[in-house]
Design a protein around this motif. Structure first.
Motif, PDB file in Angstrom:
ATOM      1  N   LEU A   1       0.826  -1.206   0.000  1.00  0.00           N
ATOM      2  CA  LEU A   1       0.000   0.000   0.000  1.00  0.00           C
ATOM      3  C   LEU A   1       0.862   1.257   0.000  1.00  0.00           C
ATOM      4  O   LEU A   1       0.654   2.172  -0.806  1.00  0.00           O
ATOM      5  CB  LEU A   1      -0.929  -0.001   1.215  1.00  0.00           C
ATOM      6  N   THR A   2       1.833   1.302   0.901  1.00  0.00           N
ATOM      7  CA  THR A   2       2.690   2.490   0.996  1.00  0.00           C
ATOM      8  C   THR A   2       3.578   2.634  -0.241  1.00  0.00           C
ATOM      9  O   THR A   2       3.872   3.756  -0.667  1.00  0.00           O
ATOM     10  CB  THR A   2       3.555   2.439   2.257  1.00  0.00           C
ATOM     11  N   ALA A   3       3.990   1.511  -0.819  1.00  0.00           N
ATOM     12  CA  ALA A   3       4.803   1.567  -2.039  1.00  0.00           C
ATOM     13  C   ALA A   3       4.000   2.149  -3.198  1.00  0.00           C
ATOM     14  O   ALA A   3       4.485   3.006  -3.947  1.00  0.00           O
ATOM     15  CB  ALA A   3       5.328   0.182  -2.396  1.00  0.00           C
ATOM     16  N   ILE A   4       2.755   1.684  -3.347  1.00  0.00           N
ATOM     17  CA  ILE A   4       1.904   2.162  -4.438  1.00  0.00           C
ATOM     18  C   ILE A   4       1.617   3.655  -4.289  1.00  0.00           C
ATOM     19  O   ILE A   4       1.706   4.427  -5.248  1.00  0.00           O
ATOM     20  CB  ILE A   4       0.590   1.361  -4.477  1.00  0.00           C
ATOM     21  N   VAL A   5       1.280   4.068  -3.076  1.00  0.00           N
ATOM     22  CA  VAL A   5       0.992   5.482  -2.829  1.00  0.00           C
ATOM     23  C   VAL A   5       2.223   6.344  -3.074  1.00  0.00           C
ATOM     24  O   VAL A   5       2.145   7.421  -3.696  1.00  0.00           O
ATOM     25  CB  VAL A   5       0.463   5.680  -1.395  1.00  0.00           C
ATOM     26  N   THR A   6       3.377   5.878  -2.621  1.00  0.00           N
ATOM     27  CA  THR A   6       4.610   6.643  -2.788  1.00  0.00           C
ATOM     28  C   THR A   6       4.985   6.786  -4.253  1.00  0.00           C
ATOM     29  O   THR A   6       5.313   7.890  -4.719  1.00  0.00           O
ATOM     30  CB  THR A   6       5.762   5.972  -2.015  1.00  0.00           C
ATOM     31  N   VAL A   7       4.930   5.689  -4.987  1.00  0.00           N
ATOM     32  CA  VAL A   7       5.267   5.744  -6.416  1.00  0.00           C
ATOM     33  C   VAL A   7       4.297   6.670  -7.149  1.00  0.00           C
ATOM     34  O   VAL A   7       4.708   7.492  -7.984  1.00  0.00           O
ATOM     35  CB  VAL A   7       5.238   4.333  -7.037  1.00  0.00           C
TER      36      VAL A   7
ATOM     37  N   GLN B   1      14.069   9.173  -4.915  1.00  0.00           N
ATOM     38  CA  GLN B   1      13.319   9.848  -3.860  1.00  0.00           C
ATOM     39  C   GLN B   1      12.184   8.969  -3.345  1.00  0.00           C
ATOM     40  O   GLN B   1      11.914   8.934  -2.140  1.00  0.00           O
ATOM     41  CB  GLN B   1      12.773  11.186  -4.357  1.00  0.00           C
ATOM     42  N   ALA B   2      11.526   8.249  -4.250  1.00  0.00           N
ATOM     43  CA  ALA B   2      10.458   7.334  -3.837  1.00  0.00           C
ATOM     44  C   ALA B   2      11.009   6.221  -2.947  1.00  0.00           C
ATOM     45  O   ALA B   2      10.399   5.862  -1.928  1.00  0.00           O
ATOM     46  CB  ALA B   2       9.771   6.743  -5.070  1.00  0.00           C
ATOM     47  N   VAL B   3      12.165   5.687  -3.322  1.00  0.00           N
ATOM     48  CA  VAL B   3      12.805   4.632  -2.513  1.00  0.00           C
ATOM     49  C   VAL B   3      13.160   5.183  -1.137  1.00  0.00           C
ATOM     50  O   VAL B   3      12.973   4.512  -0.113  1.00  0.00           O
ATOM     51  CB  VAL B   3      14.059   4.099  -3.224  1.00  0.00           C
ATOM     52  N   TRP B   4      13.676   6.399  -1.101  1.00  0.00           N
ATOM     53  CA  TRP B   4      14.044   7.059   0.162  1.00  0.00           C
ATOM     54  C   TRP B   4      12.833   7.188   1.081  1.00  0.00           C
ATOM     55  O   TRP B   4      12.892   6.805   2.258  1.00  0.00           O
ATOM     56  CB  TRP B   4      14.642   8.426  -0.146  1.00  0.00           C
ATOM     57  N   VAL B   5      11.746   7.707   0.581  1.00  0.00           N
ATOM     58  CA  VAL B   5      10.548   7.904   1.399  1.00  0.00           C
ATOM     59  C   VAL B   5      10.029   6.579   1.930  1.00  0.00           C
ATOM     60  O   VAL B   5       9.773   6.431   3.137  1.00  0.00           O
ATOM     61  CB  VAL B   5       9.442   8.609   0.580  1.00  0.00           C
ATOM     62  N   TRP B   6       9.869   5.605   1.042  1.00  0.00           N
ATOM     63  CA  TRP B   6       9.285   4.320   1.446  1.00  0.00           C
ATOM     64  C   TRP B   6      10.167   3.604   2.466  1.00  0.00           C
ATOM     65  O   TRP B   6       9.670   3.073   3.460  1.00  0.00           O
ATOM     66  CB  TRP B   6       9.090   3.438   0.213  1.00  0.00           C
ATOM     67  N   THR B   7      11.476   3.617   2.227  1.00  0.00           N
ATOM     68  CA  THR B   7      12.397   2.880   3.098  1.00  0.00           C
ATOM     69  C   THR B   7      12.507   3.516   4.474  1.00  0.00           C
ATOM     70  O   THR B   7      12.421   2.826   5.503  1.00  0.00           O
ATOM     71  CB  THR B   7      13.792   2.811   2.448  1.00  0.00           C
ATOM     72  N   VAL B   8      12.691   4.830   4.527  1.00  0.00           N
ATOM     73  CA  VAL B   8      12.865   5.506   5.809  1.00  0.00           C
ATOM     74  C   VAL B   8      11.569   5.464   6.625  1.00  0.00           C
ATOM     75  O   VAL B   8      11.606   5.472   7.866  1.00  0.00           O
ATOM     76  CB  VAL B   8      13.330   6.961   5.577  1.00  0.00           C
ATOM     77  N   SER B   9      10.425   5.363   5.955  1.00  0.00           N
ATOM     78  CA  SER B   9       9.130   5.301   6.656  1.00  0.00           C
ATOM     79  C   SER B   9       8.833   3.933   7.252  1.00  0.00           C
ATOM     80  O   SER B   9       7.850   3.783   7.995  1.00  0.00           O
ATOM     81  CB  SER B   9       7.988   5.676   5.691  1.00  0.00           C
ATOM     82  N   LEU B  10       9.647   2.935   6.963  1.00  0.00           N
ATOM     83  CA  LEU B  10       9.345   1.556   7.363  1.00  0.00           C
ATOM     84  C   LEU B  10       9.036   1.375   8.857  1.00  0.00           C
ATOM     85  O   LEU B  10       8.067   0.682   9.199  1.00  0.00           O
ATOM     86  CB  LEU B  10      10.490   0.632   6.952  1.00  0.00           C
ATOM     87  N   PRO B  11       9.819   1.954   9.778  1.00  0.00           N
ATOM     88  CA  PRO B  11       9.485   1.738  11.195  1.00  0.00           C
ATOM     89  C   PRO B  11       8.075   2.182  11.557  1.00  0.00           C
ATOM     90  O   PRO B  11       7.334   1.447  12.231  1.00  0.00           O
ATOM     91  CB  PRO B  11      10.548   2.570  11.929  1.00  0.00           C
ATOM     92  N   LEU B  12       7.664   3.360  11.103  1.00  0.00           N
ATOM     93  CA  LEU B  12       6.312   3.836  11.406  1.00  0.00           C
ATOM     94  C   LEU B  12       5.263   3.012  10.678  1.00  0.00           C
ATOM     95  O   LEU B  12       4.200   2.728  11.237  1.00  0.00           O
ATOM     96  CB  LEU B  12       6.169   5.307  11.017  1.00  0.00           C
ATOM     97  N   THR B  13       5.543   2.617   9.453  1.00  0.00           N
ATOM     98  CA  THR B  13       4.593   1.794   8.698  1.00  0.00           C
ATOM     99  C   THR B  13       4.278   0.507   9.448  1.00  0.00           C
ATOM    100  O   THR B  13       3.107   0.111   9.585  1.00  0.00           O
ATOM    101  CB  THR B  13       5.157   1.458   7.303  1.00  0.00           C
ATOM    102  N   ILE B  14       5.303  -0.150   9.958  1.00  0.00           N
ATOM    103  CA  ILE B  14       5.105  -1.412  10.676  1.00  0.00           C
ATOM    104  C   ILE B  14       4.387  -1.179  11.997  1.00  0.00           C
ATOM    105  O   ILE B  14       3.517  -1.966  12.393  1.00  0.00           O
ATOM    106  CB  ILE B  14       6.461  -2.118  10.907  1.00  0.00           C
ATOM    107  N   VAL B  15       4.714  -0.105  12.699  1.00  0.00           N
ATOM    108  CA  VAL B  15       4.027   0.200  13.959  1.00  0.00           C
ATOM    109  C   VAL B  15       2.538   0.424  13.704  1.00  0.00           C
ATOM    110  O   VAL B  15       1.677  -0.113  14.417  1.00  0.00           O
ATOM    111  CB  VAL B  15       4.640   1.439  14.639  1.00  0.00           C
ATOM    112  N   ASN B  16       2.213   1.208  12.711  1.00  0.00           N
ATOM    113  CA  ASN B  16       0.807   1.511  12.435  1.00  0.00           C
ATOM    114  C   ASN B  16       0.041   0.310  11.908  1.00  0.00           C
ATOM    115  O   ASN B  16      -1.185   0.256  12.017  1.00  0.00           O
ATOM    116  CB  ASN B  16       0.707   2.674  11.447  1.00  0.00           C
ATOM    117  N   ALA B  17       0.748  -0.663  11.320  1.00  0.00           N
ATOM    118  CA  ALA B  17       0.089  -1.859  10.796  1.00  0.00           C
ATOM    119  C   ALA B  17      -0.027  -2.971  11.839  1.00  0.00           C
ATOM    120  O   ALA B  17      -0.753  -3.945  11.639  1.00  0.00           O
ATOM    121  CB  ALA B  17       0.849  -2.389   9.580  1.00  0.00           C
TER     122      ALA B  17
END
Length: 322
Positions: free
Chosen positions: A42-48, A141-157
């Motif tokens: 989901l986050t990958a699709i939105v980011t791209v 830039q898309a890779v940067w956003v998605w990768t650095v967001s990973l900790p919060l993404t997992i917490v929220n999921a």
């Protein structure tokens, strides 16, 4: 109520066992888990999609003033999206979402206002007429956003809701220190650059007296804080989200952060004796008193304080001290 939704969707929300208040979160949560339980797809699709939109704007209109804004606000979108889609609203999720959103909004607005004031972004001088190079930038830039967001993404999921741990407090404090340093350094440099008396000079005021890149130190520090605060919910392979802050650290240390700025500064000011002294006695990243840093041996600077030879490729070495 729900007057902006199709009638059938409104009926589903009203009939859901969660009631009208939480119906939308329930529905969105179901949609999210269809893709994957950790919201990685989901986050990958939105980011791209988000980055592609701004890539098209930049390519067609030759307008590159929104690049940093697009990157920073993407973090805000992912933070809020994953919180709402999951719909759990646990305290840890809310706090970390707010922290990331505050960081992204502050940085995005600051960088947008700065580039509107300064004019064109020199990073894109060689990209504006080269679609391939421009595309690579936006992909990265898309890779940067998605990768650095990973900790919060997992917490929220996550479905796990452990009580507040020491890691949470340590992480929040680390984030607070980091964003304070980053915001202060950004503002100090902006004021320095805007002063006519400082035209043609490098910034060595405030925090910049103790670090050549205090804003990057603050950014790295705060994202490690987000990771530390995420650790109470991590299990098994989820610990791989540590790659988020590691990726950011490596990016700023070796790719698009410090190396580019050091090379640019060395070419502009390297012939000036005062600048050479400044560089020799000022830490590249970790803020330290110049008297302390200047007295340290070269091997210690490289091993523990990130003074890599990479940062001196364009630096005059004559008479340089350890």
């Amino acid at each position: 109520m729900h007057r902006y939704l199709p009638l059938s969707l409104s009926s589903l929300l009203l009939l859901s066992p969660w009631g009208d208040k939480d119906g939308l979160s329930f529905l969105l949560g179901g949609m999210g888990t269809v893709l994957d339980s950790h919201f990685l797809a989901l986050t990958a699709i939105v980011t791209v999609g988000y980055q592609f939109l701004f890539f098209v704007i930049t390519a067609l209109l030759k307008f590159d003033k929104v690049t940093d804004f697009a990157g920073s606000t993407n973090f805000v979108i992912l933070a809020i999206l994953t919180l709402v889609v999951k719909g759990s609203w646990h305290f840890r999720q809310i706090v970390l979402t707010i922290l990331v959103a505050l960081w992204g909004l502050r940085l995005g607005v600051f960088l947008l206002m700065r580039i509107l004031q300064w004019g064109e972004d020199r990073r894109f001088d060689e990209m504006r007429n080269n679609l391939g190079k421009l595309a690579v930038f936006w992909i990265f830039q898309a890779v940067w956003v998605w990768t650095v967001s990973l900790p919060l993404t997992i917490v929220n999921a996550s479905d796990r809701i452990p009580s507040i741990k020491p890691q949470d407090i340590i992480g929040w404090i680390t984030w607070s220190i980091g964003i304070a340093i980053e915001a202060t350094a950004d503002q100090q440099k902006l004021l320095f650059k805007n002063s006519p008396a400082n035209k043609g000079k490098w910034c060595n005021a405030g925090l910049w007296k103790y670090s050549r890149h205090p804003n990057y130190f603050g950014e790295i520090f705060l994202w490690w804080g987000i990771f530390v605060a995420s650790t109470p919910v991590l299990e098994g392979a989820e610990w791989l989200v540590v790659f988020g802050p590691i990726f950011l650290t490596l990016l700023l240390l070796f790719v698009s952060g410090i190396p580019l700025l050091e090379e640019s500064a060395d070419k502009r000011f390297g012939s000036m004796a005062e600048y050479r002294i400044y560089k020799n006695i000022t830490s590249p990243l970790v803020p330290l008193p110049p008297a302390v840093y200047g007295s340290l041996p070269a091997w210690f600077k490289v091993a523990f304080l990130f003074e890599f030879p990479l940062y001196s490729r364009s630096f005059p070495h004559e008479g340089r001290s350890n």
